[in-house]
Design a protein around this motif. Sequence first.
Motif, PDB file in Angstrom:
ATOM      1  N   ARG A  46       5.447   5.174   4.443  1.00 25.31           N
ATOM      2  CA  ARG A  46       5.403   5.960   3.501  1.00 25.31           C
ATOM      3  C   ARG A  46       4.251   6.184   2.705  1.00 25.31           C
ATOM      4  NH1 ARG A  46       9.263   9.947   2.133  1.00 25.31           N
ATOM      5  NH2 ARG A  46      10.268   9.633   4.230  1.00 25.31           N
ATOM      6  N   ALA A  47       3.916   5.181   2.226  1.00 21.98           N
ATOM      7  CA  ALA A  47       2.605   5.164   1.371  1.00 21.98           C
ATOM      8  C   ALA A  47       1.336   5.359   1.926  1.00 21.98           C
ATOM      9  CB  ALA A  47       2.466   3.712   0.915  1.00 21.98           C
ATOM     10  N   ARG A  48       1.442   4.766   3.298  1.00 22.71           N
ATOM     11  CA  ARG A  48       0.128   5.443   4.245  1.00 22.71           C
ATOM     12  C   ARG A  48       0.039   6.768   4.615  1.00 22.71           C
ATOM     13  NH1 ARG A  48       1.144   0.135   6.496  1.00 22.71           N
ATOM     14  NH2 ARG A  48       2.649   0.825   7.822  1.00 22.71           N
ATOM     15  N   GLN A  49       1.287   7.258   4.817  1.00 30.77           N
ATOM     16  CA  GLN A  49       1.352   8.798   5.002  1.00 30.77           C
ATOM     17  C   GLN A  49       0.843   9.517   3.985  1.00 30.77           C
ATOM     18  OE1 GLN A  49       5.438   9.537   5.764  1.00 30.77           O
ATOM     19  NE2 GLN A  49       5.280   8.704   7.951  1.00 30.77           N
ATOM     20  N   PHE A  50       1.214   9.074   2.662  1.00 31.03           N
ATOM     21  CA  PHE A  50       0.795   9.937   1.348  1.00 31.03           C
ATOM     22  C   PHE A  50      -0.742   9.509   1.262  1.00 31.03           C
ATOM     23  CE2 PHE A  50       5.297  10.163  -0.060  1.00 31.03           C
ATOM     24  CZ  PHE A  50       5.640  11.240   0.143  1.00 31.03           C
ATOM     25  N   GLU A  51      -1.068   8.483   1.683  1.00 34.88           N
ATOM     26  CA  GLU A  51      -2.676   7.850   1.093  1.00 34.88           C
ATOM     27  C   GLU A  51      -3.402   8.833   2.242  1.00 34.88           C
ATOM     28  OE1 GLU A  51      -2.518   4.057   1.952  1.00 34.88           O
ATOM     29  OE2 GLU A  51      -1.773   3.597  -0.178  1.00 34.88           O
ATOM     30  N   ALA A  52      -3.168   9.202   3.562  1.00 37.65           N
ATOM     31  CA  ALA A  52      -3.768   9.947   4.383  1.00 37.65           C
ATOM     32  C   ALA A  52      -3.804  11.249   4.014  1.00 37.65           C
ATOM     33  CB  ALA A  52      -3.265   9.758   5.861  1.00 37.65           C
ATOM     34  N   GLU A  53      -2.575  12.066   3.600  1.00 37.80           N
ATOM     35  CA  GLU A  53      -2.496  13.061   3.112  1.00 37.80           C
ATOM     36  C   GLU A  53      -3.456  13.463   1.846  1.00 37.80           C
ATOM     37  OE1 GLU A  53      -1.343  17.331   2.799  1.00 37.80           O
ATOM     38  OE2 GLU A  53      -1.421  15.689   4.309  1.00 37.80           O
ATOM     39  N   ALA A  54      -3.632  12.497   0.964  1.00 37.16           N
ATOM     40  CA  ALA A  54      -4.393  12.589  -0.351  1.00 37.16           C
ATOM     41  C   ALA A  54      -5.829  12.685   0.276  1.00 37.16           C
ATOM     42  CB  ALA A  54      -4.134  11.348  -1.153  1.00 37.16           C
ATOM     43  N   ALA A  55      -6.165  11.821   1.205  1.00 36.75           N
ATOM     44  CA  ALA A  55      -7.743  11.879   1.715  1.00 36.75           C
ATOM     45  C   ALA A  55      -7.888  12.946   2.396  1.00 36.75           C
ATOM     46  CB  ALA A  55      -7.779  10.663   2.656  1.00 36.75           C
TER      47      ALA A  55
END
Length: 302
Positions: A46-55
Motif C-alpha cells: 500500500r505504501a508503494r502504491q501511494f508513493e507511486a501516486e505521489a510521484a
Amino acid sequence: ESPGSLDPGLVMAMGGADIPSARIGDPDRAALRTNLPVARTFLANRARQFEAEAARLRSLSTSLHREQAADDLGRELSMPEPEVHLARAALLVARHDDPDADIDAALADLQAMAAEVSTRFKKDSTDAERIDVLREFLFAENGFHGSRHDYQNRANSHLHSVLEDREGLPITLAIVFMDIARRAGIKDVVGWPLPGHFLVAHQPANGPRRLIDVFHGGRILSHSEASDLGSEFAGVPVRADLMNAATPREIIVRLIQNLLAFSERQEGVAASLPYADLLVAVAGDPRRSEEHTSELQSRQYL
C-alpha cells in the motif's frame, strides 16, 4: 488554486479530492499482529502504491508548471524586438526551473540598482563615462563576479539567483549589466556573442565601440583580444569586430542552450529534455531545436 476550486471532473481525473486515511484502533493493531508477516507485506504494498501516486502527481504538477512557463516566455519573445524585456524573459527561463522564482522582486532589485547608480552620474557626463561608473558600481562596489568553482550550477543561469548571490555566467552577468544600463538611461549597450564567452558592447552611433568582459570584473577588451578569446573557444579564427549584436531572442536561446548542455553533462539526456522542449517553444520549429542540440556536441555556449 486549491483542488477544491477545480472542476469536479478534473479533480476526479487526478484521483479524487480525498486522501484515504487508515483509522486503526488498538483492537485492529492487535489483530494485525496475529498475522504480522502478511500485514507487513500488505502495508508495504500500500505504501508503494501511494508513493507511486505521489510521484505521478508531482510529475504532473511540474509538467503543467513548465508548460505555463514556456507559454509565458513564448509570449514575451513574440513581441517586436525593441519591446522584448530581456531581463523578464531571462527570469521566465529561471521560473521554468524554479516555481518560486519571484520575478517582480528581481525586477525591483534591478530597478533599485539602476536608480542608485544614476545618482553617481555627473549632469554632463557622456554615456562612455556612465558605463565606467556602472562598471565600478557593479563589480567593485557590489561584488558581481564570474563563477569559477561551480560554473555549471543551474543557479548561475538563473537571473534571480545571480542577483541574490552576485555570481553568474558571462551571459547572465551581461543581462544584469544591460538591463541596469537601459534603466539608467545609457544608450547603445548590447550583447556581443563571442563563441564560448559572452561580452557586452557599448557602440554609440558616433563613437568607438568598447567591448566589456563582465565575467572578469568588467574589464575592457580590445577587438583583437576579443577575437583571440573567441577563436580559442571556437577553434577557428573569429573576428570580433565583424560580429553583430545579439538580439533578445538569440540571448535567451543561448541561455537555454547552456542549461541544456549543463544538465546533459551532469545528469544525462533525460534531464536535458525539458530544455529541448523550451527551445522548441522559443524557436517555434522543432528542427531548429534539434540543430541547436547537435551544435552542443561540438561547441560550448556560455
